[in-house]
Design a protein around this motif. Sequence first.
Motif, PDB file in Angstrom:
ATOM      1  N   TRP A 152       3.226  -3.931  -8.509  1.00  0.00           N
ATOM      2  CA  TRP A 152       2.148  -5.049  -8.761  1.00  0.00           C
ATOM      3  C   TRP A 152       2.787  -5.991  -9.479  1.00  0.00           C
ATOM      4  N   LYS A 153       3.206  -6.385  -9.960  1.00  0.00           N
ATOM      5  CA  LYS A 153       3.978  -7.459 -10.456  1.00  0.00           C
ATOM      6  C   LYS A 153       4.152  -8.629  -9.266  1.00  0.00           C
ATOM      7  N   LEU A 154       4.634  -7.912  -7.696  1.00  0.00           N
ATOM      8  CA  LEU A 154       5.212  -8.874  -7.209  1.00  0.00           C
ATOM      9  C   LEU A 154       3.328  -9.042  -6.285  1.00  0.00           C
ATOM     10  N   LYS A 155       2.669  -8.255  -6.794  1.00  0.00           N
ATOM     11  CA  LYS A 155       0.905  -8.821  -6.182  1.00  0.00           C
ATOM     12  C   LYS A 155       0.230  -9.731  -7.010  1.00  0.00           C
ATOM     13  N   ILE A 205       0.786  -1.365   0.029  1.00  0.00           N
ATOM     14  CA  ILE A 205      -0.174  -0.014   0.373  1.00  0.00           C
ATOM     15  C   ILE A 205       0.161   1.274  -0.124  1.00  0.00           C
ATOM     16  N   ARG A 206       1.733   1.476   0.905  1.00  0.00           N
ATOM     17  CA  ARG A 206       2.975   2.420   0.350  1.00  0.00           C
ATOM     18  C   ARG A 206       3.480   2.149   0.037  1.00  0.00           C
ATOM     19  N   HIS A 207       4.309   1.209  -1.604  1.00  0.00           N
ATOM     20  CA  HIS A 207       4.712   1.727  -1.515  1.00  0.00           C
ATOM     21  C   HIS A 207       4.524   1.248  -3.418  1.00  0.00           C
ATOM     22  N   ASP A 208       3.343   2.000  -3.593  1.00  0.00           N
ATOM     23  CA  ASP A 208       2.855   1.432  -5.311  1.00  0.00           C
ATOM     24  C   ASP A 208       3.322   1.847  -6.326  1.00  0.00           C
ATOM     25  N   SER A 209       3.570   0.865  -7.081  1.00  0.00           N
ATOM     26  CA  SER A 209       4.880   0.779  -8.340  1.00  0.00           C
ATOM     27  C   SER A 209       4.590   0.124  -9.521  1.00  0.00           C
ATOM     28  N   GLU A 210       5.107  -0.027 -10.190  1.00  0.00           N
ATOM     29  CA  GLU A 210       4.975  -1.258 -11.529  1.00  0.00           C
ATOM     30  C   GLU A 210       5.453  -2.598 -10.836  1.00  0.00           C
ATOM     31  N   LYS A 211       6.451  -2.870 -10.386  1.00  0.00           N
ATOM     32  CA  LYS A 211       7.360  -3.715  -9.582  1.00  0.00           C
ATOM     33  C   LYS A 211       6.429  -4.309  -8.637  1.00  0.00           C
TER      34      LYS A 211
END
Length: 232
Positions: A47-50, A39-45
Motif C-alpha cells: 500500500w505504501k509503495l502504491k 494485486i497478488r501481494h497485498d500488504s501494508e508495504k
Amino acid sequence: MNSAIPKMKMTLAKQAIVHFFQNDYWTNEEVNFLHLFCIRHDSEKIWKLKLRVLTLDNNDLIVAAVLADASSEEFKFLYNKYRLGRSFTKIGLELNVHPNGLQRWRDKFLQEIATLIDFELLVDDIFSLNKVGTLVFTLERLIVFLEEYGKADERTLHSLKVKLSGYQNLLFALKQYSYLDSDSVGCKIIQLKIHNQNISVGELERRSGSSHTTVQNYIHRFQEQFYSSIPA
C-alpha cells in the motif's frame, strides 16, 4: 493561503522537479508487472509503495502544469538547470539574465510547486486552467485511492473533498469565462487573464481599454468569489 513556504516543502518541490526532468519512466510492461505484483501481494508495504507511486505521478503532473504556464525563457532556464545540470552563470550568459535573477526564478518556481503538491494554490495562479485543472485531477485520484484502501480518517477525507469542491468550482468558472461570448468589460479582463498567464496589469489595461482601478476591481471580485472560500 499562506505564501511562506517551509524549507522542507521547498526541498520536496526541488525533488519533484528533479524527478520530472531526470527520471527514466517505466515501460508499459514494467507498469503491468508492478500492477499484477501488487494485486497478488497485498500488504501494508505494498500500500505504501502504491501511494508513493501515485504521489510521484501526481507531482510529475503538477510540475508539467507549472512548466506549461512558464515563459519560453523560464522553460529554457528550468531545462538547463534541472535536466542538463548547468550552473547559474552559464545559463545566465546564454539567456542574458543575471545569475541573481535566475535564482529568483528558481525560488518562484519552487514556491509554486511546493504549494501545488500540498494541494494549495497561490493567488497569482487562480487564472491558470493548467494548474487548477491539475489540482482537480490529482485530488480526485488521491481521494479515490484513500477511499479504496480505507487508510485515511474521515476528517482528512472531508478536508480533501472540501478543497476539491472549491477547485472544481474555480475550474468551472474559468472554463465558463474562457468560452463566454460577451462584450462586458469584466468578462474581457478575466478572459485576457485566463488566456495570457504572463500578462501584466499594464497590458491588461491597454488591451481591455480599462483603467488600472477597473482592472484591479474585477480581478479582486473574481478572487473573492471563487478563491477566498477554498480552505488552506
